[in-house]
Design a protein around this motif. Structure first.
Motif, PDB file in Angstrom:
ATOM      1  N   TYR A  89       0.834  -1.204   0.000  1.00 36.90           N
ATOM      2  CA  TYR A  89       0.000   0.000   0.000  1.00 36.90           C
ATOM      3  C   TYR A  89       0.867   1.252   0.000  1.00 36.90           C
ATOM      4  O   TYR A  89       0.589   2.199  -0.732  1.00 36.90           O
ATOM      5  CB  TYR A  89      -0.931  -0.013   1.213  1.00 36.90           C
ATOM      6  CG  TYR A  89      -1.808   1.202   1.288  1.00 36.90           C
ATOM      7  CD1 TYR A  89      -2.855   1.383   0.401  1.00 36.90           C
ATOM      8  CD2 TYR A  89      -1.588   2.188   2.245  1.00 36.90           C
ATOM      9  CE1 TYR A  89      -3.654   2.496   0.456  1.00 36.90           C
ATOM     10  CE2 TYR A  89      -2.384   3.306   2.317  1.00 36.90           C
ATOM     11  CZ  TYR A  89      -3.412   3.460   1.420  1.00 36.90           C
ATOM     12  OH  TYR A  89      -4.199   4.568   1.479  1.00 36.90           O
ATOM     13  N   ARG A  93       0.917   4.011  -2.919  1.00 32.39           N
ATOM     14  CA  ARG A  93       0.654   5.405  -2.582  1.00 32.39           C
ATOM     15  C   ARG A  93       1.804   6.297  -3.048  1.00 32.39           C
ATOM     16  O   ARG A  93       1.584   7.366  -3.597  1.00 32.39           O
ATOM     17  CB  ARG A  93       0.439   5.529  -1.073  1.00 32.39           C
ATOM     18  CG  ARG A  93      -0.104   6.860  -0.635  1.00 32.39           C
ATOM     19  CD  ARG A  93      -0.448   6.875   0.840  1.00 32.39           C
ATOM     20  NE  ARG A  93       0.682   6.483   1.637  1.00 32.39           N
ATOM     21  CZ  ARG A  93       0.628   5.602   2.627  1.00 32.39           C
ATOM     22  NH1 ARG A  93      -0.496   5.023   2.941  1.00 32.39           N
ATOM     23  NH2 ARG A  93       1.708   5.292   3.306  1.00 32.39           N
ATOM     24  N   ARG A  94       3.046   5.821  -2.866  1.00 35.73           N
ATOM     25  CA  ARG A  94       4.209   6.600  -3.290  1.00 35.73           C
ATOM     26  C   ARG A  94       4.232   6.747  -4.809  1.00 35.73           C
ATOM     27  O   ARG A  94       4.466   7.827  -5.341  1.00 35.73           O
ATOM     28  CB  ARG A  94       5.498   5.943  -2.789  1.00 35.73           C
ATOM     29  CG  ARG A  94       6.730   6.789  -3.029  1.00 35.73           C
ATOM     30  CD  ARG A  94       8.013   6.115  -2.575  1.00 35.73           C
ATOM     31  NE  ARG A  94       8.341   5.034  -3.488  1.00 35.73           N
ATOM     32  CZ  ARG A  94       8.352   3.743  -3.184  1.00 35.73           C
ATOM     33  NH1 ARG A  94       8.049   3.349  -1.971  1.00 35.73           N
ATOM     34  NH2 ARG A  94       8.656   2.834  -4.071  1.00 35.73           N
ATOM     35  N   ASN A  97       1.583   9.221  -5.827  1.00 34.77           N
ATOM     36  CA  ASN A  97       2.001  10.599  -5.556  1.00 34.77           C
ATOM     37  C   ASN A  97       3.000  11.079  -6.597  1.00 34.77           C
ATOM     38  O   ASN A  97       2.968  12.235  -7.012  1.00 34.77           O
ATOM     39  CB  ASN A  97       2.609  10.714  -4.161  1.00 34.77           C
ATOM     40  CG  ASN A  97       1.558  10.647  -3.077  1.00 34.77           C
ATOM     41  OD1 ASN A  97       0.374  10.842  -3.332  1.00 34.77           O
ATOM     42  ND2 ASN A  97       1.975  10.356  -1.864  1.00 34.77           N
TER      43      ASN A  97
END
Length: 141
Positions: A89, A93-94, A97
């Motif tokens: 996760y 998410r990284r 972004n």
């Protein structure tokens, strides 16, 4: 090596080995970056508990009653699966972004280009207006 006797007590010996392996695995997962603080603390506490109990049973236990913790088989699996999920996760998410940052840069460039076009159009319209004003004769009274 201590109380490990696979010929006379294989169940007890394997239980001790599993406790030690589970404890070491959880201690290794403890400081992994990307996990939440709660997961790291849980991994460290359970790792210390399993490793400590395994060391006690192997080196200090002299017979009698011992606790067969079935959690020693379940908890490490659950914590390792949880750690893998959290790391996946965090990685997703990284990456998301990073994609957004790329889009933000592209949008910022597009906005700056459009602002320049608008300023140029306004300057041209202002210049045409001034030229038209200069050509209009003024009445003298």
């Amino acid at each position: 090596m201590g109380n490990l006797d696979f010929t006379n007590h294989p169940g007890f010996s394997w239980y001790c080995i599993l406790l030690l392996v589970s404890g070491v695995a959880l201690l290794v997962l403890g400081p992994v970056p990307g996990l939440s603080r709660g997961s790291r603390i849980a991994n460290l506490l359970f790792g210390l508990g399993f490793l400590g109990y395994g060391i006690y049973l192997v080196f200090m236990f002299h017979g009698g009653t011992y606790f067969l913790l079935f959690k020693a088989f379940i908890v490490p699996i659950v914590l390792i699966v949880n750690a893998v999920r959290e790391l996946r996760y965090a990685n997703l998410r990284r990456r998301g972004n990073n994609r957004l940052k790329g889009r933000e840069k592209a949008m910022a460039g597009e906005v700056a280009r459009r602002q320049a076009e608008i300023q140029t159009a306004l300057a041209e319209a202002h210049a045409r207006h001034n030229a038209a004003q200069a050509q209009v004769p003024t009445e003298v009274q």
